[in-house]
Design a protein around this motif. Structure first.
Motif, PDB file in Angstrom:
ATOM      1  N   PHE A 150       0.825  -1.204   0.000  1.00 55.14           N
ATOM      2  CA  PHE A 150       0.000   0.000   0.000  1.00 55.14           C
ATOM      3  C   PHE A 150       0.867   1.265   0.000  1.00 55.14           C
ATOM      4  CE2 PHE A 150      -3.319  -2.742   2.291  1.00 55.14           C
ATOM      5  CZ  PHE A 150      -3.954  -3.046   1.096  1.00 55.14           C
ATOM      6  N   GLN A 151       1.984   1.211   0.693  1.00 51.27           N
ATOM      7  CA  GLN A 151       2.888   2.371   0.714  1.00 51.27           C
ATOM      8  C   GLN A 151       3.488   2.624  -0.669  1.00 51.27           C
ATOM      9  OE1 GLN A 151       5.561   1.196   3.853  1.00 51.27           O
ATOM     10  NE2 GLN A 151       4.388   2.241   5.440  1.00 51.27           N
ATOM     11  N   VAL A 152       3.835   1.544  -1.387  1.00 55.12           N
ATOM     12  CA  VAL A 152       4.351   1.706  -2.751  1.00 55.12           C
ATOM     13  C   VAL A 152       3.273   2.303  -3.651  1.00 55.12           C
ATOM     14  CG1 VAL A 152       5.250   0.502  -4.776  1.00 55.12           C
ATOM     15  CG2 VAL A 152       6.013  -0.160  -2.501  1.00 55.12           C
ATOM     16  N   SER A 153       2.033   1.830  -3.489  1.00 55.98           N
ATOM     17  CA  SER A 153       0.930   2.364  -4.287  1.00 55.98           C
ATOM     18  C   SER A 153       0.749   3.863  -4.042  1.00 55.98           C
ATOM     19  CB  SER A 153      -0.363   1.613  -3.954  1.00 55.98           C
ATOM     20  OG  SER A 153      -1.457   2.127  -4.692  1.00 55.98           O
ATOM     21  N   LEU A 154       0.852   4.258  -2.772  1.00 59.92           N
ATOM     22  CA  LEU A 154       0.736   5.687  -2.452  1.00 59.92           C
ATOM     23  C   LEU A 154       1.927   6.482  -2.966  1.00 59.92           C
ATOM     24  CD1 LEU A 154      -0.753   5.739   1.158  1.00 59.92           C
ATOM     25  CD2 LEU A 154      -1.751   6.725  -0.911  1.00 59.92           C
ATOM     26  N   HIS A 155       3.091   5.870  -2.970  1.00 59.31           N
ATOM     27  CA  HIS A 155       4.264   6.561  -3.503  1.00 59.31           C
ATOM     28  C   HIS A 155       4.084   6.867  -4.992  1.00 59.31           C
ATOM     29  CE1 HIS A 155       8.472   7.718  -3.908  1.00 59.31           C
ATOM     30  NE2 HIS A 155       8.565   6.921  -4.954  1.00 59.31           N
ATOM     31  N   ILE A 156       3.441   5.945  -5.711  1.00 62.93           N
ATOM     32  CA  ILE A 156       3.201   6.164  -7.136  1.00 62.93           C
ATOM     33  C   ILE A 156       2.076   7.170  -7.350  1.00 62.93           C
ATOM     34  CG2 ILE A 156       2.509   5.030  -9.284  1.00 62.93           C
ATOM     35  CD1 ILE A 156       3.741   2.438  -8.133  1.00 62.93           C
ATOM     36  N   PHE A 157       1.034   7.071  -6.532  1.00 67.79           N
ATOM     37  CA  PHE A 157      -0.124   7.954  -6.688  1.00 67.79           C
ATOM     38  C   PHE A 157      -0.495   8.493  -5.308  1.00 67.79           C
ATOM     39  CE2 PHE A 157      -4.877   8.188  -7.940  1.00 67.79           C
ATOM     40  CZ  PHE A 157      -4.764   9.554  -8.124  1.00 67.79           C
ATOM     41  N   PRO A 158       0.194   9.548  -4.837  1.00 70.17           N
ATOM     42  CA  PRO A 158       0.003  10.024  -3.460  1.00 70.17           C
ATOM     43  C   PRO A 158      -1.390  10.568  -3.173  1.00 70.17           C
ATOM     44  CG  PRO A 158       2.027  10.899  -4.436  1.00 70.17           C
ATOM     45  CD  PRO A 158       1.239  10.294  -5.546  1.00 70.17           C
ATOM     46  N   MET A 159      -2.101  10.986  -4.191  1.00 69.77           N
ATOM     47  CA  MET A 159      -3.395  11.631  -3.976  1.00 69.77           C
ATOM     48  C   MET A 159      -4.549  10.636  -4.008  1.00 69.77           C
ATOM     49  SD  MET A 159      -2.302  14.579  -3.467  1.00 69.77           S
ATOM     50  CE  MET A 159      -3.887  15.397  -3.302  1.00 69.77           C
ATOM     51  N   ASN A 160      -4.265   9.355  -3.867  1.00 69.80           N
ATOM     52  CA  ASN A 160      -5.324   8.352  -3.896  1.00 69.80           C
ATOM     53  C   ASN A 160      -5.934   8.207  -2.497  1.00 69.80           C
ATOM     54  OD1 ASN A 160      -7.011   6.160  -4.220  1.00 69.80           O
ATOM     55  ND2 ASN A 160      -5.489   4.884  -5.237  1.00 69.80           N
ATOM     56  N   PRO A 161      -7.142   8.736  -2.264  1.00 71.36           N
ATOM     57  CA  PRO A 161      -7.719   8.678  -0.913  1.00 71.36           C
ATOM     58  C   PRO A 161      -8.134   7.271  -0.504  1.00 71.36           C
ATOM     59  CG  PRO A 161      -9.314   9.572  -2.474  1.00 71.36           C
ATOM     60  CD  PRO A 161      -8.025   9.410  -3.229  1.00 71.36           C
ATOM     61  N   GLU A 162      -8.460   6.428  -1.471  1.00 71.65           N
ATOM     62  CA  GLU A 162      -8.916   5.077  -1.140  1.00 71.65           C
ATOM     63  C   GLU A 162      -7.814   4.265  -0.471  1.00 71.65           C
ATOM     64  OE1 GLU A 162     -11.233   1.346  -3.317  1.00 71.65           O
ATOM     65  OE2 GLU A 162      -9.996   2.705  -4.506  1.00 71.65           O
ATOM     66  N   VAL A 163      -6.631   4.325  -1.033  1.00 70.78           N
ATOM     67  CA  VAL A 163      -5.514   3.576  -0.459  1.00 70.78           C
ATOM     68  C   VAL A 163      -5.129   4.154   0.899  1.00 70.78           C
ATOM     69  CG1 VAL A 163      -3.117   2.871  -0.811  1.00 70.78           C
ATOM     70  CG2 VAL A 163      -4.684   2.929  -2.741  1.00 70.78           C
ATOM     71  N   TRP A 164      -5.120   5.458   1.000  1.00 71.00           N
ATOM     72  CA  TRP A 164      -4.672   6.114   2.232  1.00 71.00           C
ATOM     73  C   TRP A 164      -5.667   5.929   3.379  1.00 71.00           C
ATOM     74  CZ3 TRP A 164      -0.357   8.167   4.112  1.00 71.00           C
ATOM     75  CH2 TRP A 164      -0.442   8.962   5.242  1.00 71.00           C
ATOM     76  N   LYS A 165      -6.948   6.200   3.103  1.00 67.94           N
ATOM     77  CA  LYS A 165      -7.948   6.209   4.171  1.00 67.94           C
ATOM     78  C   LYS A 165      -8.502   4.824   4.486  1.00 67.94           C
ATOM     79  CE  LYS A 165      -9.508  10.937   3.206  1.00 67.94           C
ATOM     80  NZ  LYS A 165     -10.666  11.791   2.839  1.00 67.94           N
TER      81      LYS A 165
END
Length: 260
Positions: A150-165
């Motif tokens: 999930f951290q790698v996914s956020l690193h690629i697309f930091p503005m993705n609220p679904e992965v973050w929240k």
């Protein structure tokens, strides 16, 4: 006898014009051969391009058909369509990612993780693939690996609220619960060991109290053995009670019953 003469070279009498014409025709043949080779290479390349285009088009068609089947809950049929598409375009990461999602819906976590890993290998820059991989890893209980995905996914697309929240937050919560459970288990094990040690007192068998208790038990046993009696019934019917120590070892003919 005829004398031996020198043989003239072949073509020595060939005229210059004839020679020039021959060379010109040879040059034309070479140009034609080169042209044929170029046309053949171009045609082969063109056929390959057409074949690749056909494979891509057919693969896209199968991908769309599989997506429609998956939306209607027909997961096995969708997987079959995507497997056919992968035969045509084996480097399509999206097909593996979609397949992983469907496998998770079927609760087949090991194949789901494998499909997601294939998607990540083919397109490491796909945040979708990393997100799906993290969810599949959560399904296997690999919480630490899921958090990393999930951290790698956020690193690629930091503005993705679904992965973050949702994804990363839930994974971290599970990780904290897992740590707390492990801590409680360790504490319970340590407490059990302490109780086991406390339940076995450390007796001093050479103490005066232990010696006195043992002496008292020995005296009691001696008194009980001394008090043991034997009932003897003779043949005439008389009854006699004596202690075991005073009892004759070899009864005579008058003895009929010996009982305690």
């Amino acid at each position: 006898m005829a004398s031996f003469g020198w043989k003239r070279k072949i073509g020595e009498k060939v005229s210059k014009a004839t020679s020039q014409q021959f060379e010109a025709e040879a040059a034309d043949d070479e140009d034609l051969s080169d042209s044929d080779d170029a046309n053949w290479v171009h045609a082969t390349k063109r056929r390959k391009e057409v074949l690749v285009d056909d494979c891509v088009k057919r693969s896209k068609q199968l991908k769309d058909e599989g997506a429609n089947l998956a939306e209607n809950g027909r997961y096995r049929e969708a997987i079959h369509k995507w497997d056919e598409a992968l035969q045509l375009t084996p480097e399509d990461a999206t097909l593996y990612e979609m397949k992983s999602q469907v496998l998770m819906s079927l609760h087949e976590m090991f194949p789901a993780v494998h499909a997601a890993e294939m998607a990540v290998q083919r397109n490491p820059r796909s945040w979708d693939a990393w997100q799906t991989l993290g969810r599949a890893q959560l399904g296997l209980g690999e919480i630490a690996l899921a958090i990393r995905s999930f951290q790698v996914s956020l690193h690629i697309f930091p503005m993705n609220p679904e992965v973050w929240k949702e994804d990363l937050s839930w994974a971290r919560k599970l990780h904290e619960q897992q740590k707390a459970t492990k801590t409680e288990a360790v504490q319970a094990l340590a407490k059990g060991k302490e109780l086991a040690q406390e339940s076995i007192p450390d007796y001093d068998f050479e103490s005066d109290e232990i010696v006195a208790v043992c002496a008292a038990i020995a005296e009691k046993e001696k008194a009980l053995s001394a008090a043991k009696t034997v009932v003897i019934v003779s043949a005439s019917g008389s009854v006699k009670t004596v202690t075991e120590e005073n009892c004759p070892t070899a009864p005579d003919e008058t003895l009929f019953i010996r009982a305690r």
